[in-house]
Every structure is written in structure tokens, then in C-alpha cells.
Design a protein around this motif. Structure first.
Motif, short mmCIF file in Angstrom:
data_model
loop_
_atom_site.label_atom_id
_atom_site.label_comp_id
_atom_site.label_asym_id
_atom_site.label_seq_id
_atom_site.Cartn_x
_atom_site.Cartn_y
_atom_site.Cartn_z
N PRO A 41 0.80 -1.23 0.00
CA PRO A 41 0.00 0.00 0.00
C PRO A 41 0.83 1.27 0.00
CG PRO A 41 -0.88 -1.58 1.57
CD PRO A 41 0.44 -2.11 1.11
N SER A 42 1.98 1.25 0.66
CA SER A 42 2.78 2.47 0.75
C SER A 42 3.40 2.88 -0.58
CB SER A 42 3.88 2.30 1.80
OG SER A 42 3.33 2.24 3.09
N THR A 43 3.48 1.95 -1.53
CA THR A 43 4.00 2.33 -2.85
C THR A 43 3.05 3.28 -3.56
OG1 THR A 43 2.95 0.42 -3.92
CG2 THR A 43 5.19 0.13 -3.08
N GLN A 44 1.78 3.31 -3.14
CA GLN A 44 0.80 4.19 -3.75
C GLN A 44 0.61 5.49 -2.97
OE1 GLN A 44 -0.46 2.86 -6.76
NE2 GLN A 44 1.20 1.48 -6.12
N ASN A 45 1.36 5.65 -1.88
CA ASN A 45 1.26 6.85 -1.06
C ASN A 45 2.18 7.92 -1.63
OD1 ASN A 45 0.66 8.58 1.00
ND2 ASN A 45 2.06 7.64 2.46
N ASN A 46 1.61 9.03 -2.10
CA ASN A 46 2.39 10.06 -2.77
C ASN A 46 2.89 11.16 -1.85
OD1 ASN A 46 1.90 8.77 -5.24
ND2 ASN A 46 -0.03 9.86 -5.50
N THR A 47 2.54 11.10 -0.58
CA THR A 47 2.91 12.17 0.33
C THR A 47 3.45 11.60 1.64
OG1 THR A 47 1.18 13.60 -0.57
CG2 THR A 47 2.12 14.24 1.53
N LEU A 48 4.59 12.11 2.08
CA LEU A 48 5.12 11.84 3.41
C LEU A 48 4.99 13.12 4.23
CD1 LEU A 48 8.41 9.91 2.53
CD2 LEU A 48 6.13 8.97 2.92
N SER A 49 4.49 13.00 5.43
CA SER A 49 4.28 14.20 6.25
C SER A 49 4.72 13.95 7.68
CB SER A 49 2.81 14.62 6.23
OG SER A 49 1.99 13.58 6.71
N SER A 50 5.10 15.03 8.35
CA SER A 50 5.60 14.95 9.72
C SER A 50 5.14 16.17 10.50
CB SER A 50 7.13 14.87 9.76
OG SER A 50 7.62 13.85 8.93
N SER A 51 5.04 15.99 11.80
CA SER A 51 4.69 17.10 12.68
C SER A 51 5.24 16.83 14.08
CB SER A 51 3.18 17.29 12.74
OG SER A 51 2.84 18.31 13.67
N ILE A 52 5.95 17.81 14.63
CA ILE A 52 6.45 17.75 16.00
C ILE A 52 5.99 19.03 16.69
CG2 ILE A 52 8.47 17.60 17.50
CD1 ILE A 52 9.97 16.29 15.21
N SER A 53 5.32 18.90 17.81
CA SER A 53 4.76 20.10 18.44
C SER A 53 4.90 20.05 19.95
CB SER A 53 3.28 20.26 18.07
OG SER A 53 2.52 19.21 18.60
N TYR A 54 5.05 21.24 20.51
CA TYR A 54 5.05 21.42 21.96
C TYR A 54 4.12 22.59 22.26
CZ TYR A 54 6.49 22.71 26.68
OH TYR A 54 6.48 23.02 28.01
N SER A 55 3.20 22.38 23.18
CA SER A 55 2.25 23.44 23.52
C SER A 55 2.19 23.61 25.03
CB SER A 55 0.86 23.11 22.97
OG SER A 55 0.37 21.90 23.51
N LYS A 56 1.94 24.84 25.43
CA LYS A 56 1.86 25.14 26.86
C LYS A 56 0.87 26.28 27.07
CE LYS A 56 4.57 26.46 30.92
NZ LYS A 56 4.01 25.35 31.74
N PRO A 57 -0.13 26.09 27.92
CA PRO A 57 -1.05 27.18 28.26
C PRO A 57 -0.57 27.96 29.48
CG PRO A 57 -1.91 25.12 29.10
CD PRO A 57 -0.58 24.80 28.45
N PHE A 58 -0.92 29.23 29.50
CA PHE A 58 -0.67 30.09 30.66
C PHE A 58 -2.04 30.53 31.17
CE2 PHE A 58 3.05 30.29 28.01
CZ PHE A 58 4.10 30.19 28.90
N PRO A 59 -2.56 29.86 32.22
CA PRO A 59 -3.97 30.04 32.58
C PRO A 59 -4.33 31.36 33.23
CG PRO A 59 -2.86 28.56 34.12
CD PRO A 59 -1.88 28.86 33.04
N ALA A 60 -3.36 32.13 33.72
CA ALA A 60 -3.69 33.39 34.39
C ALA A 60 -4.40 34.33 33.42
CB ALA A 60 -2.42 34.05 34.94
#
Length: 886
Positions: free
Chosen positions: A373-392
């Protein structure tokens, strides 16, 4: 040979077993059971002969014993006789059997079976000491020396807990000599993971072996038996690890040959556990023509904290041999990282990663082309994220993200490295924070958000090289939206607002005409620069309900139509102050902005003054439920959504009307079929060059609206359980079909399934072998999935389908252990079949046999595999594959 009711006391009647010299000369001899015990028909409770009523030796005070039919303590023989459901508990040892005889002077015990009048044996001895359990035919045990002789012992050992999972290994032996708590010697033994303990479909016969519970079995000459038939698969000596949990060890390779690369060894490696929470598997592939590949796989997990995995593979590809015309050399690599964090681990911050990047041709040219199946996959994608809320108050959410998108056809790569985003919560300056907001004033609110992006555009050749940063662009945008909302005439919702935006960049572009070159020259200006822009907007909307009642006695009781019309107005002035001029070679003045080509684009030179209209529709019916116990009618969607939108530009000198956009979708046939569609309709005609002209299409001899594009997607999924009443009741509890394509591919099998023969973890289908085979009769399990897609283009009278295909996949269980399936499709535009795969699977109880075949096309090939399901003996397998198609 001695019998008691058919119970073997020393040896077996049906075969002669040459005992080891040590066992024959052992001082422990099976005692005779007194005849009086056999002839005594009076059942006696053990409490009548409680050892407290007799003056026993010191040993008896620590023994707990009982039996159902006969209990006798013989001071003359210094023995305790127990018959039928006999039990003894002494010194942490538990012994249960049909018959037990204990010599309390020698501190020895014998236990055996009982044979009934029909010749059937029952009440096999159960011996437990610590965590070790043995179920033999008979046993003699000495409490002082802790030694024992056991006939026809059976024990189960849990083994393995690495990346391949854990299984139960059964260890049988005709004669077992127990040396101490941790060492047993086996004579004529069997090792298997088969569920059938009476007639295992396979086993490894061992002549002599040393058995250390929960650790290992070390054996001499051993060979594989299938259905009690010996095979030539044998070893002069064997080592079977029985470690509970993860332990380091060698991963056995598979072998074969390819015409372009020669003979090979694949997946030869070593597994290493790292502490309690991580492990790593290092493996390699080696070919005789010089090709090789290395792969590392690491999984880590900590409960209630985080989990993830890291995979890396590098391949050196050599085709053919040096000196031949088709000789070539290239390299491939792929990196996959996944990390997820438990929300309870750190409520105020979150880190996640999903990475899939590498060579664009990795899946198509890999040494291990197992993931079809991966031979038919035309797109490789990546995401790395860090999130932090400041509740005040006012609360702020911040996130830092790196993304990657790679087109494997064009080999173009787009990255944001990184993206910084921050947003402040909505503030109502004229209302209390916790109060109800009423009216136009109290609903006035504003927000703030910003986004800073460093974007990199590169390709496969420059990836991970310094040249990839040459065309990097940076941009930041600050935005403050202000809005309010209120009701008019109770039924109309009105919102009014505006946006202020400030755009920053570190690079701009100046244009000038060079008379010497007779061309326009663009100069790059490094340094901070900015521009600002703003706009105003207003919208009004309402909701209309219409119900058509047909009567509660009708099958269709009512049809409900919900319409949500909306009218929006937008205005933005011209920002010509950010535009400059130059005179071209013809003496004409050309306007340009230095922000053209920057990451966030340029401010508009033209004023915007437009009106847009949209209409959202839903349509559903109330029908009489087929279930007579239901008290309410059943709601059936006819149209889940049907949307129409268009616009009018007041500032345009021509072509003021925007094309009409239509889209919608619904689910029918009890949600088994999904339909989604969209279309574009243009009121204007086009000229002979395909350009829109300021003439209505109807005035140009055409229809009122001209179809410029259309798209439809239909998906249909059914199975034999679709028509089952029981299935309808439990439908919400059953997981959807999910063969997850590896490495970010499709979540269905319309492009076939991936085959990783080295992964012997049991599939869901394999678990059917653990239950009694049902009689299928006319209820044969099957499933079918269809996907139809068509895209039509006619914006410039091309009148053609850009894509048009029908794809399908399905499986059918011909018997409880036979399953066949396939996936294919037809491309109506290119007039050819899509990727086609046929699958055959056979559940052989302890074994699994699979065959996949791609009969034609670029990836024409076949795979065959047969092997033991258990991860403990997963190296006992045979696989073969076709040669790579040239």
C-alpha cells in the motif's frame, strides 16, 4: 510393575522406557498401597483419624492432609494412605492426586492417578512448589533432599515479552528428575506452543535436556515433529529461552535470492531491552552483490506518562554487477518517529510527534518491498509540536511546531522549522467576566494572536545539506480581531467586526529596470521590514425550519428541512502606500511592492468591497422503527448537508458575480454508503481562449449556469453481519475494519495489505484457531468495500474527467480456517486496472500460512509464508517470494 486400580506406580504398561542408570538405582521406591484400603467400602472423614488423636512423630504435626474415600495413618508402616481427591500440604508444597502415600519417617511422598471401571484415568497429580507447577501421571518426592522422579510431566511456562509479545510454552517429558527447586533433568521430552495438550499438531522432540523453570531449556539432539511425523529440521543441541519479560537475544534471519542482487539474508539482528521502559532491535539485510540495509526499531512506554517508537532504516542498493550495462548504485533511507503523552502526565504542557520522512523513492525501491500500500502513497508528512497554556487571566496558549511535507512524485519538500504560535483568550471589556452578556455593547470583544514561521523549500538531493537553507523564508504576523453580535427582530443574528494585521519580514525585494541588460532586475534587501492592513466585515443569518407531516400511521411519518441562510459583507481599503514604481523599457510606469514574494504575501493594491451569500441545508425523515418495542420513530438523514454559496464584487469593473459553489453529502443504507459531491457553476461565458468574459452564459447562447467542475465520492461497505439483526443491535460496539497501512498510508486495504512475514504476532484472524470450529452452513463470513471517485473539469471547455476510478476490496471465509481476499480497481480515464492483490490465508492452528499475489503491473510479485504463530518459536518458518520485476 505395580498397579492400584489401574494407577501406574512405577512405569507405564503400554511402552518400555529405558530409564537412566541414576533413576534405576535411586533409593526411593514406590510403596505398596494396602489391599484393605481397596476393599474397604466405608468412606471415612479425615477428621476421624486426625493426627491429633494419635501420638505421631514430630513430622506429622506440620502436615495437613485429607481425602474423600479413605484416610489411614499406619504407625506400623510409618505411612499415611489417602485415596480419592487426596491432598497434602507440607513445607510450602501442595500435592493433589487420586492416590497419595506418604512415608513420614523417610519424609517421602508418592502420588498417582485413579483408573475407573471403564479404564479411564482421572485425578492426575498436581504438584506445586513455589511458583512451579507440574501435572504428571505420577510422582515420587523427598521433602528432605527436595529431589523427585516424575512420570509424564506437563508444565507450562510463560516466555517472551519483547517487541513480538509473549506466549505459553508447554514442556512435556516421559521421565523428569528434579534435582532442586531450579533444576530438572528431562528424558524423552517435547516442547510445543500448541493449544491441544493431548495431540499437539507440532512439537520439538528432545532426547535429554536440562530444564530451569522461567529461564531456559538446554537440550541435546532435537528435531521438529509435525503431526507426530519427524522432519529433517534438527539441531545437534538447542537452547530455548523461557525468560519472563524482555531479554536480549539474536533474531534469526530469512534467506533467499534475487537475480539482480544474488543470495540474501534479511532481518538478521539483535534485540536489546533498555531498562524497564524501552527496547531496541537492530537488524540488517545482506546481499552477495554488495547491497545491504540496516534498520533500528525502538519502542518506549511508561504508563500514565508517555509512549512512542523510533524507526530508522538505511539501504545501499546495488543492481546487477559491475561491468554490466544495467549496473547502478543508489541509497535509500526512512525515518519514522511517534510520540504521545498522557494528558494526565502534564496538564499544563504537551509534546507530541509524528514523523515520516526519507527518500522519495524509498517505498518503491526498498530492498524489502513488503508494504504494497505504501507504494501508492504520494505524500510523506511529519509534525512535531510542543504546547503550553498560561492560565492566568487573560489566558494565553503557546505552541512551537515543526512540520514537513514531501511529494514523492516531484521530490519537492516543504518544511516549517519552526512555527511559533500564540493566542490570547477573548476579552469583553464592557461586560463582567462571569456575567451574561447582552446587547451590542456588552458583546464587544477582541483577541490577539500571532504566528511566526521559518519556511524551507528544498528537494531530495539537497535534503539534510546546508543548501536546503538557501531559500529559507521567515515571516511573522500579528492579528487583532474585534467583533460584536446581537439579535435583530428576535430571529436574525447579526455580527459586526474588523481585523487589524501587522506583518513582519526579514527580507524584501526591490525591482528596477536595467537598461544595459534590458531586463527587470530584482534586488534582495536583507533587514527587518513591515506593513499593516485592516478590513471590516458584517454578517446576518437566521435558521428556518420546515416540517412536512404525513401521519404517525405512515411508514414515513414526517420530513424535516432546516435552512440556514447567511449574508456577509466585507470591505478592505487599498494599501497603495506600500507600492513603488519603476519605468520599464517601453517607458511605461509599473507599480510593484517590495513585499511581493515574502512568506505572508503582499498587501492588496485594489480595494475590496464584496457581498457573499451562503445557504446551508439539512434534510431528514422520521420513519416508523422496524422494532415493535421502540417508543420513538427512527430518524434517517436524507441530506446530511447541502450548501450553496456565491458572491458579488462591487469594485470589479466586470465579472462581478462569483461562480456558484455547491457541495453536499449524506449517508444512506443504514450508514453503509457515504456520498459526497461538489460542483462549480459559472454564470459567465468564456471566449475561444478559455478566458472568462463579461457576458452571461445565457446571453451567449448557453444555459443559465455553466458547469466548470464536479466531483463525487461514494463509499460502500457491507458484510454478512450487515443483514443480521444481532449485528444491528451491537453495531456501535464493533470496531470498524481497520488494516492500518504502515507509514502514514491508507486506513483501508483498497491498495492491498502490507505483509511483514517476520512479524509473527497473531492477527485477529488467527485467534479463530483457538475456538471450536463452527459449522458455517449458509452463514459464511464475508465483507466487501467499494470506493467510487470521479472528478470532472470544464473550466476552459476541456470537457474531461481528470480522474475516474472504481476500487474494491473484500474477504470471504470459505471455512473457519480458510480465508481468501483481494483488492483491485479500474481506472476509467486511463483504461486500466489499478494495483491488484489477491490474498489467501490458512489457519493451521499452531501454524499460519499466507500467500499474496499481485498478478500484473509494476509491482507484479508473490509472497508465500508458513510459520509458527508463537513468538517464542517464530524462527521456525519458511517463506519464499518471487523475483523482483524488471
Amino acid at each position: 510393575m505395580l498397579f492400584l486400580g489401574g494407577c501406574v506406580l512405577y512405569a507405564q504398561e503400554d511402552r518400555i522406557i529405558p530409564l537412566p542408570i541414576k533413576a534405576i538405582q535411586d533409593s526411593i521406591v514406590a510403596p505398596l498401597f494396602p489391599v484393605a484400603a481397596i476393599n474397604d467400602g466405608i468412606a471415612r472423614d479425615s477428621t476421624q483419624l486426625d493426627s491429633a488423636n494419635i501420638k505421631p512423630p514430630l513430622l506429622l504435626g506440620n502436615i495437613k492432609y485429607k481425602a474423600k474415600d479413605y484416610v489411614k495413618l499406619s504407625q506400623k508402616d510409618h505411612k499415611i494412605y489417602l485415596y480419592n481427591e487426596a491432598e497434602i500440604y507440607y513445607q510450602g508444597t501442595e500435592l493433589k492426586a487420586g492416590i497419595i502415600i506418604m512415608d513420614y519417617v523417610k519424609n517421602e511422598v508418592y502420588a498417582g492417578r485413579i483408573k475407573d471401571s471403564l479404564g479411564n484415568y482421572s485425578q492426575l497429580p498436581y504438584f506445586k512448589q513455589g511458583d512451579n507447577e507440574v501435572i504428571p501421571d505420577s510422582i515420587r518426592f523427598n521433602f528432605d533432599t527436595q529431589k523427585a522422579i516424575i512420570w509424564n510431566s506437563r508444565t507450562e511456562q510463560q516466555a517472551g515479552l519483547g517487541q513480538l509479545g509473549s506466549d505459553t510454552m508447554k514442556v512435556y517429558a516421559d521421565i523428569t528428575k528434579k534435582e532442586n527447586d531450579s533444576v530438572y533433568f528431562l528424558y524423552e521430552g517435547k516442547i510445543t506452543t500448541a493449544e491441544d495438550t493431548i495431540n499437539p499438531d507440532y512439537y520439538i522432540r528432545i532426547r535429554k535436556a536440562k530444564f530451569v523453570p522461567k529461564k531456559k531449556v538446554i537440550a541435546g539432539f532435537s528435531n521438529l515433529y509435525i503431526a507426530d511425523v519427524p522432519t529433517p529440521i534438527a539441531l545437534p543441541f538447542a537452547y530455548f529461552p523461557l525468560t519472563v519479560g524482555r531479554s536480549a537475544g539474536i533474531m534469526m534471519p530469512s534467506f533467499g535470492n534475487e537475480p539482480d542482487r544474488g543470495y540474501f539474508l534479511q532481518d538478521m539482528g539483535y534485540y536489546i531491552p533498555i531498562g524497564e521502559y524501552a527496547d531496541i532491535l537492530v537488524s540488517g539485510d545482506f546481499y552477495t552483490n554488495g547491497s545491504y540495509g540496516f534498520k533500528t526499531q525502538s519502542i518506549y512506554s511508561k504508563r500514565y506518562k508517555y509512549r512512542g517508537n523510533v524507526n530508522f532504516r538505511y539501504e545501499n542498493l546495488v543492481n546487477s554487477q559491475k561491468g554490466f550495462s544495467d549496473y547502478s548504485r543508489s541509497s535509500n533511507y526512512n525515518i519514522q518517529i511517534s510520540h504521545s503523552q498522557d494528558t494526565k502526565a502534564s496538564p499544563n504542557s504537551r509534546f507530541s510527534a509524528s514523523v515520516n520522512l526519507g527518500s522519495s523513492q524509498y517505498y518503491r525501491n526498498s530492498l524489502q518491498q513488503r508494504n504494497l500500500p505504501s507504494t501508492q502513497n504520494n505524500t510523506l508528512s511529519s509534525s512535531i509540536s510542543y504546547s503550553k497554556p498560561f492560565p492566568a487571566y487573560p489566558s494565553v496558549n503557546m505552541s512551537l511546531t515543526a512540520t514537513h511535507s514531501q511529494n514523492t512524485n516531484t521530490e519537492k519538500i516543504e518544511m516549517t522549522l519552526p512555527t511559533l504560535q500564540a493566542s490570547m483568550e477573548r476579552i469583553f471589556p464592557f461586560a463582567k467576566r462571569d456575567g451574561i452578556k447582552k446587547g451590542i455593547i456588552q458583546n464587544i470583544n477582541f483577541q490577539y494572536d500571532m504566528s511566526a514561521i521559518n519556511r524551507i523549500s528544498t528537494n531530495d538531493e539537497e535534503f539534510f545539506k546546508k543548501e536546503m537553507f538557501d531559500d529559507a523564508r521567515f515571516g511573522a504576523r500579528h492579528r487583532i480581531p474585534i467583533s460584536t453580535n446581537f439579535k435583530v427582530a428576535k430571529f436574525f443574528s447579526v455580527s459586526v467586526g474588523g481585523n487589524y494585521e501587522d506583518v513582519w519580514t526579514l527580507e524584501t525585494f526591490n525591482k528596477r529596470y536595467d537598461a544595459d541588460q534590458e531586463a527587470v532586475v530584482t534586488d534582495t534587501l536583507s533587514g527587518f521590514d513591515r506593513y499593516n492592513k485592516y478590513n471590516f466585515n458584517a454578517s446576518v443569518g437566521t435558521t428556518l425550519y420546515g416540517t412536512f407531516n404525513f401521519g404517525e400511521d405512515k411508514k414515513i411519518q414526517a420530513i424535516r428541512h432546516v435552512m440556514r441562510p447567511s449574508l456577509s459583507y466585507g470591505y478592505a481599503p487599498s494599501f497603495e502606500k506600500f507600492y513603488d514604481e519603476y519605468i520599464d523599457g517601453n517607458g511605461e510606469v509599473v507599480q510593484f511592492t517590495r513585499f511581493q514574494g515574502t512568506l505572508n504575501g503582499a498587501p492588496s493594491l485594489n480595494k475590496s468591497n464584496s457581498l457573499s451569500f451562503s445557504l446551508a441545508n439539512t434534510l431528514e425523515a422520521k420513519v416508523t422503527d422496524k422494532d415493535s418495542t421502540a417508543t420513538e420513530p427512527k430518524k434517517v438523514p436524507i441530506l446530511s448537508n447541502f450548501n450553496i454559496s456565491t458572491g458579488y464584487n462591487f469594485e470589479s469593473d466586470s465579472l462581478k458575480l462569483s461562480p456558484l459553489s455547491v457541495n453536499g453529502g449524506t449517508n444512506i443504507l443504514n450508514k453503509k454508503m457515504s456520498i459526497n459531491f461538489s460542483a462549480g457553476l459559472d454564470p459567465y461565458a468564456i471566449d475561444n481562449n478559455g478566458r472568462r468574459i463579461n457576458t452571461f452564459n445565457i446571453d451567449n447562447g448557453g444555459s443559465l449556469l455553466r458547469l466548470t467542475r464536479a466531483n463525487v465520492n461514494i463509499g460502500y461497505s457491507i458484510s454478512n453481519e450487515t443483514f443480521s439483526k444481532e449485528k444491528e443491535e451491537e453495531e456501535d460496539e464493533v470496531d470498524e475494519y481497520d488494516y492500518v497501512a504502515q507509514s502514514g498510508g491508507r486506513t483501508d486495504d483498497l491498495f492491498g495489505r502490507a505483509d511483514s512475514f517476520t512479524d509473527t504476532r497473531s492477527r485477529d484472524d488467527d485467534k479463530k484457531g483457538n475456538v471450536e470450529n463452527p459449522i458455517y452452513a449458509t452463514k459464511i463470513p464475508w465483507n466487501l468495500r467499494l470506493a467510487y471517485s470521479a472528478s470532472y473539469s470544464n473550466s476552459a471547455r476541456q470537457n474531461q474527467f481528470s480522474s475516474h476510478s472504481l476500487m474494491f476490496s473484500g474477504d470471504i471465509d470459505l471455512s473457519p480456517r480458510w480465508k481468501v481476499g483481494g483488492s483491485s480497481g479500474y481506472d476509467f480515464k486511463n483504461q486500466g486496472f489499478t494495483l491488484t492483490q489477491l490474498r489467501f490465508e490458512r489457519d493451521l492452528k499452531s501454524f499460519s500460512m499466507r500467500f499474496t499475489w499481485t498478478p500484473f503491473g509494476q509491482y507484479k510479485r508473490w509472497y508465500f509464508f508458513i510459520g509458527i504463530k508463537s513468538s517464542i518459536l517464530s524462527d521456525l518458518k519458511w517463506e519464499n517470494r518471487s523475483q523482483r520485476a524488471r
